[in-house]
Design an enzyme around this catalytic site. Structure first.
Site, PDB file in Angstrom:
ATOM      1  N   LYS A   1      -1.044   2.935  -4.042  1.00 53.41           N
ATOM      2  CA  LYS A   1      -1.937   1.773  -4.040  1.00 53.41           C
ATOM      3  C   LYS A   1      -3.153   2.024  -3.150  1.00 53.41           C
ATOM      4  O   LYS A   1      -4.255   1.604  -3.442  1.00 53.41           O
ATOM      5  CB  LYS A   1      -1.124   0.571  -3.580  1.00 53.41           C
ATOM      6  CG  LYS A   1      -1.840  -0.446  -2.750  1.00 53.41           C
ATOM      7  CD  LYS A   1      -2.038  -1.718  -3.511  1.00 53.41           C
ATOM      8  CE  LYS A   1      -2.986  -2.663  -2.828  1.00 53.41           C
ATOM      9  NZ  LYS A   1      -2.929  -2.672  -1.387  1.00 53.41           N
TER      10      LYS A   1
ATOM     11  N   HIS B   1       6.366  -2.230  -0.106  1.00 52.57           N
ATOM     12  CA  HIS B   1       6.850  -1.592   1.125  1.00 52.57           C
ATOM     13  C   HIS B   1       8.310  -1.160   0.955  1.00 52.57           C
ATOM     14  O   HIS B   1       8.701  -0.059   1.352  1.00 52.57           O
ATOM     15  CB  HIS B   1       6.796  -2.568   2.309  1.00 52.57           C
ATOM     16  CG  HIS B   1       5.421  -3.028   2.684  1.00 52.57           C
ATOM     17  ND1 HIS B   1       5.014  -4.335   2.535  1.00 52.57           N
ATOM     18  CD2 HIS B   1       4.369  -2.378   3.217  1.00 52.57           C
ATOM     19  CE1 HIS B   1       3.769  -4.462   2.965  1.00 52.57           C
ATOM     20  NE2 HIS B   1       3.342  -3.290   3.383  1.00 52.57           N
TER      21      HIS B   1
ATOM     22  N   GLY C   1       1.852   4.596   0.011  1.00 54.86           N
ATOM     23  CA  GLY C   1       1.762   4.103  -1.361  1.00 54.86           C
ATOM     24  C   GLY C   1       0.494   4.575  -2.063  1.00 54.86           C
ATOM     25  O   GLY C   1      -0.588   4.559  -1.466  1.00 54.86           O
TER      26      GLY C   1
ATOM     27  N   LEU D   1       6.156  -7.824   4.769  1.00 53.22           N
ATOM     28  CA  LEU D   1       6.654  -6.851   3.791  1.00 53.22           C
ATOM     29  C   LEU D   1       6.867  -7.468   2.411  1.00 53.22           C
ATOM     30  O   LEU D   1       7.232  -8.633   2.288  1.00 53.22           O
ATOM     31  CB  LEU D   1       7.960  -6.250   4.293  1.00 53.22           C
ATOM     32  CG  LEU D   1       7.866  -5.563   5.658  1.00 53.22           C
ATOM     33  CD1 LEU D   1       9.231  -5.009   6.078  1.00 53.22           C
ATOM     34  CD2 LEU D   1       6.830  -4.447   5.664  1.00 53.22           C
TER      35      LEU D   1
ATOM     36  N   SER E   1       0.603  -6.610  -2.400  1.00 52.82           N
ATOM     37  CA  SER E   1      -0.207  -6.481  -1.180  1.00 52.82           C
ATOM     38  C   SER E   1       0.096  -7.667  -0.285  1.00 52.82           C
ATOM     39  O   SER E   1       0.270  -8.792  -0.777  1.00 52.82           O
ATOM     40  CB  SER E   1      -1.699  -6.481  -1.529  1.00 52.82           C
ATOM     41  OG  SER E   1      -2.473  -6.668  -0.358  1.00 52.82           O
TER      42      SER E   1
HETATM   43  P1  AMP Z   1       0.228  -1.906   4.707  1.00 57.38           P
HETATM   44  O1  AMP Z   1       1.291  -2.732   5.344  1.00 57.38           O
HETATM   45  O2  AMP Z   1      -0.651  -2.658   3.766  1.00 57.38           O
HETATM   46  O3  AMP Z   1      -0.531  -1.061   5.703  1.00 57.38           O
HETATM   47  O4  AMP Z   1       0.999  -0.868   3.781  1.00 57.38           O
HETATM   48  C1  AMP Z   1       1.954   0.014   4.314  1.00 57.38           C
HETATM   49  C2  AMP Z   1       2.274   1.075   3.302  1.00 57.38           C
HETATM   50  O5  AMP Z   1       2.799   0.467   2.125  1.00 57.38           O
HETATM   51  C3  AMP Z   1       1.045   1.890   2.864  1.00 57.38           C
HETATM   52  O6  AMP Z   1       1.408   3.252   2.699  1.00 57.38           O
HETATM   53  C4  AMP Z   1       0.699   1.269   1.553  1.00 57.38           C
HETATM   54  O7  AMP Z   1       0.025   2.162   0.673  1.00 57.38           O
HETATM   55  C5  AMP Z   1       2.067   0.929   1.013  1.00 57.38           C
HETATM   56  N1  AMP Z   1       1.962  -0.096  -0.002  1.00 57.38           N
HETATM   57  C6  AMP Z   1       1.321  -1.289   0.103  1.00 57.38           C
HETATM   58  N2  AMP Z   1       1.373  -1.955  -1.058  1.00 57.38           N
HETATM   59  C7  AMP Z   1       2.052  -1.157  -1.927  1.00 57.38           C
HETATM   60  C8  AMP Z   1       2.433  -1.276  -3.308  1.00 57.38           C
HETATM   61  N3  AMP Z   1       2.115  -2.345  -4.011  1.00 57.38           N
HETATM   62  N4  AMP Z   1       3.123  -0.253  -3.866  1.00 57.38           N
HETATM   63  C9  AMP Z   1       3.451   0.853  -3.150  1.00 57.38           C
HETATM   64  N5  AMP Z   1       3.122   1.014  -1.844  1.00 57.38           N
HETATM   65  C10 AMP Z   1       2.437   0.036  -1.258  1.00 57.38           C
END
Ligand code: AMP
Length: 277
Positions: free
Chosen positions: A145, A33, A143, A29, A181
């Site tokens: 993103k 997140h 997100g 995280l 990320s």
């Molecule tokens: P992930 O763990 O990469 O699957 O991301 C989980 C959630 O967090 C997804 O809805 C992503 O779009 C969101 N997320 C990841 N990076 C960001 C960010 N920099 N800003 C906002 N939301 C994010």
């Protein structure tokens, strides 16, 4: 805060909560997140976060095996954020022996990430369908993103008549513009310095639009120039699409067009996007 690893345990824990805001993640995280978690907390009685590196959404075994993980640290962070439950199942809990169902998606899932990562959105749709059924949240937070993922999930809940409300939260960025990320942790020191060029390329396209340039191919070339000037030449796509369809439409961009980038820096593939208001 409760840490649940089985479907039975999370169903039991969820039953004791009122309205639930759900934040699905793959862990490791970061502030991005946590910004979703904070919004979910403000808008619901309780927050559930899932941490699950979903194998069926990965095309390459290498990307899956090198995906960063830090469950203990993640759980501590979520505890500080006032999360009610973390659901962190192992792969066999969600995909037990005998699991055969598959999903197939078209439309908004067919271009960009859908083309570059065949099967990716089918895997995302499957795991989210399962998680929504297990957790039964009122709202789920995603997100901006991952803009195309947001569109795919909105389409999914519509298509399968899921009652979950999908909320899209803004992209959280580092001070130099790099979108948060989990994959950023795998960048070499040099590539980390180059990576903000994605943000600069998107800003450049937006500035060109504000200055009156509306030709798609000119704007896409302008984004590529910014990336290439920084030595980022392994460009998967640099495109401007209609955000309702995620497809390009003609040479003159629509007024609400979205610019999207996917770029490889060594072994790490980064994506980012920006509305060209
Ligand atoms: P992930 O763990 O990469 O699957 O991301 C989980 C959630 O967090 C997804 O809805 C992503 O779009 C969101 N997320 C990841 N990076 C960001 C960010 N920099 N800003 C906002 N939301 C994010």
């Amino acid at each position: 805060m409760e840490l649940c690893t089985t479907i039975q345990a999370i169903r039991h824990a969820r039953a004791a909560l009122g309205t639930v805001g759900f934040v699905p993640t793959m862990g490791f995280l970061h502030e991005g997140h946590l910004s979703l978690v904070r919004q979910a907390r403000a808008e619901n009685d309780a927050v559930i976060v899932s941490i699950f590196v979903n194998p069926i959404q990965f095309g390459s075994a290498e990307d899956l095996s090198t995906y960063p993980r830090a469950l203990e640290r993640d759980v501590a962070l979520l505890q500080q954020e006032g999360v009610a439950c973390v659901f962190a199942p192992d792969v066999a809990e969600l995909y037990p022996e005998g699991f055969v169902t598959q999903m197939s998606l078209g439309g908004v899932a067919a271009a960009l990430e859908g083309t570059s990562r065949p099967g990716h959105f089918a895997g995302v749709a499957m795991v989210l369908t399962k998680l929504f059924n297990i957790i039964q949240p009122q709202r789920a937070y995603f997100g901006q993103k991952d803009a195309q993922q947001c569109a795919v999930v909105r389409r999914l809940v519509e298509d399968v008549n899921s009652p979950v409300e999908i909320i899209t939260a803004p992209t959280w960025r580092e001070a130099d513009g790099l979108a948060g990320s989990s994959r950023n942790s795998r960048l070499t020191e040099e590539d980390r310095k180059r990576a903000p060029a994605l943000y600069r390329a998107l800003c450049h396209a937006r500035d060109c639009v504000r200055a009156g340039e509306h030709r798609r191919t000119v704007l896409e070339a302008a984004m590529r120039s910014v990336l290439e000037a920084e030595g980022l030449t392994d460009i998967d796509y640099a495109m401007i699409v209609n955000p309702e369809t995620f497809h390009t439409e003609g040479e003159i961009i629509p007024s609400h067009a979205l610019a999207l980038l996917a770029v490889r820096l060594g072994a790490v593939r980064l994506i980012d996007n920006m509305p060209l208001l």
